[in-house]
Design an enzyme around this catalytic site. Structure first.
Site, PDB file in Angstrom:
ATOM      1  N   VAL A  52       0.797  -1.227   0.000  1.00  0.00           N
ATOM      2  CA  VAL A  52       0.000   0.000   0.000  1.00  0.00           C
ATOM      3  C   VAL A  52       0.831   1.279   0.000  1.00  0.00           C
ATOM      4  O   VAL A  52       0.269   2.371  -0.088  1.00  0.00           O
ATOM      5  CB  VAL A  52      -0.974   0.032   1.201  1.00  0.00           C
ATOM      6  CG1 VAL A  52      -2.029  -1.045   1.066  1.00  0.00           C
ATOM      7  CG2 VAL A  52      -0.220  -0.099   2.514  1.00  0.00           C
ATOM      8  N   TYR A  53       2.136   1.188   0.098  1.00  0.00           N
ATOM      9  CA  TYR A  53       2.951   2.405   0.081  1.00  0.00           C
ATOM     10  C   TYR A  53       2.828   3.076  -1.287  1.00  0.00           C
ATOM     11  O   TYR A  53       3.145   2.473  -2.326  1.00  0.00           O
ATOM     12  CB  TYR A  53       4.419   2.095   0.364  1.00  0.00           C
ATOM     13  CG  TYR A  53       4.724   1.671   1.783  1.00  0.00           C
ATOM     14  CD1 TYR A  53       3.780   1.754   2.796  1.00  0.00           C
ATOM     15  CD2 TYR A  53       5.996   1.181   2.117  1.00  0.00           C
ATOM     16  CE1 TYR A  53       4.071   1.377   4.093  1.00  0.00           C
ATOM     17  CE2 TYR A  53       6.299   0.801   3.419  1.00  0.00           C
ATOM     18  CZ  TYR A  53       5.331   0.888   4.398  1.00  0.00           C
ATOM     19  OH  TYR A  53       5.636   0.502   5.681  1.00  0.00           O
ATOM     20  N   GLY A  54       2.363   4.319  -1.274  1.00  0.00           N
ATOM     21  CA  GLY A  54       2.182   5.031  -2.532  1.00  0.00           C
ATOM     22  C   GLY A  54       1.206   4.333  -3.459  1.00  0.00           C
ATOM     23  O   GLY A  54       1.353   4.413  -4.674  1.00  0.00           O
ATOM     24  N   GLY A  56       0.996   1.297  -4.127  1.00  0.00           N
ATOM     25  CA  GLY A  56       1.729   0.309  -4.912  1.00  0.00           C
ATOM     26  C   GLY A  56       2.931   0.865  -5.642  1.00  0.00           C
ATOM     27  O   GLY A  56       3.763   0.107  -6.162  1.00  0.00           O
ATOM     28  N   LYS A  80       4.793  -6.281   2.602  1.00  0.00           N
ATOM     29  CA  LYS A  80       3.691  -6.568   3.529  1.00  0.00           C
ATOM     30  C   LYS A  80       2.360  -6.659   2.784  1.00  0.00           C
ATOM     31  O   LYS A  80       2.224  -6.126   1.666  1.00  0.00           O
ATOM     32  CB  LYS A  80       3.577  -5.461   4.583  1.00  0.00           C
ATOM     33  CG  LYS A  80       4.879  -5.089   5.267  1.00  0.00           C
ATOM     34  CD  LYS A  80       4.654  -3.975   6.277  1.00  0.00           C
ATOM     35  CE  LYS A  80       5.947  -3.303   6.653  1.00  0.00           C
ATOM     36  NZ  LYS A  80       6.481  -2.443   5.563  1.00  0.00           N
TER      37      LYS A  80
END
Length: 321
Positions: A52-54, A56, A80
């Site tokens: 979920v960072y950015g 994807g 994660k």
């Protein structure tokens, strides 16, 4: 950079990890490439990201850099799943379907055939733990994942996951841990040590507050000035935090180094800790963190920092008396 064993496993990782939470948002691909090269050149191996960072983008950027810029085999690649990215039935959570869907997405974005360390980003009370761990077991036995860990689990949650019969052993837990946030010492850290699970601290610099840059205000180029991160930083801008930061600054002055290096060295060498994860806005910040590799805090300074940042414990952590 020194290496350490990750929990009771055969996996060895650098004792500092590179975090990528800002990649694809505050850190563009060019700057990310510069950070990755600097980190690997310093001997770093553990690189941590999340699906979920950015949205994807962090995984996509990291995947584009592996192979041509940095050999895939030089990196312990950690990511994660579980955090929700949408409203669809498989777009978040710890169900078997959602986890395996997230894993396939991570592999695709990272451009790799396997994840070295796959971590459950959070506890999901809506899904039976047996189902969650069965998905993790499948991911490992299929060869898509080499090792498994968790993140942000409480003490009882970690102990339950570590002891529930399954074909996979948890090797790590990723938790917020710093001089400003020592809550995991009550239950999580003892549980991790008892079950042979290595601790990977996130926000080891107290969300940037321990660098000392917020002592007289909020720098315009800091996360504290960003609408996206202001609330995240503000949680650690308290009177207690100010006293701890002053102690860190005093220690840094005495050692001839930076507050950042002192704060990072303190958490790096806490019992049970394997590798703090450092997220930097730019390569200059990352270089400042790498200086901590040259420092071992003298016992007197470590003791003073322990005292000024101590947390209250009692029953049941201390029982019997």
């Amino acid at each position: 950079m020194e290496n350490r064993q990750l929990g009771a496993s055969g996996l060895r990782v650098s004792r500092m990890g590179l975090g990528t939470m800002s990649w694809g948002t505050g850190t563009d691909a060019e700057e990310a490439a510069s950070q990755l090269v600097a980190f690997v050149d310093a001997g770093g191996t553990l690189v941590d990201t999340a699906d979920v960072y950015g949205d994807g983008e962090a995984e996509r950027i990291l995947g584009s850099l592996l192979g041509d810029l940095v050999p895939r085999t030089d990196i312990v690649l950690a990511t994660k799943a579980v955090a929700r990215s949408g409203d669809g039935p498989f777009s978040g959570g710890a169900s078997r379907g959602a986890l395996l869907n997230a894993l396939d997405g991570s592999l695709r974005r990272l451009g790799t055939g396997h994840i070295d360390l796959w971590q459950l980003h959070a506890w999901d009370s809506s899904v039976p733990l047996e189902e969650t761990l069965s998905a993790v077991e499948y991911a490992v036995t299929s060869g898509k994942v080499r090792y498994a860990g968790v993140a942000n689990y409480s003490g009882w949650q970690l102990a339950t996951a570590a002891t529930l019969p399954s074909g996979v052993r948890l090797v790590s837990t990723q938790m917020e841990y710093s001089l400003l946030q020592r809550g995991i010492e009550r239950e999580v850290l003892p549980a991790a040590q008892h079950h042979g699970i290595g601790v990977l601290p996130w926000a080891p610099l107290g969300r940037g507050v321990l660098t000392g840059k917020y002592r007289t205000g909020t720098p315009a180029d800091s996360r504290g000035a960003s609408p996206a991160y202001a609330g995240y930083v503000e949680q650690h801008r308290t009177e207690r935090a100010a006293r701890i930061v002053q102690a860190v600054v005093t220690a840094a002055d005495g050692l001839g180094t930076s507050p950042l290096a002192v704060a990072l060295a303190w958490v790096r060498d806490r019992p049970g800790v394997v590798a703090p994860l450092v997220g930097a806005r730019d390569t200059g910040q990352l270089t400042g963190s790498l200086i901590a590799e040259e420092i071992t805090l003298p016992p007197a300074i470590r003791s003073a920092l322990d005292d000024v940042s101590s947390i209250e414990t009692g029953y049941p952590e201390r029982w019997p008396h």
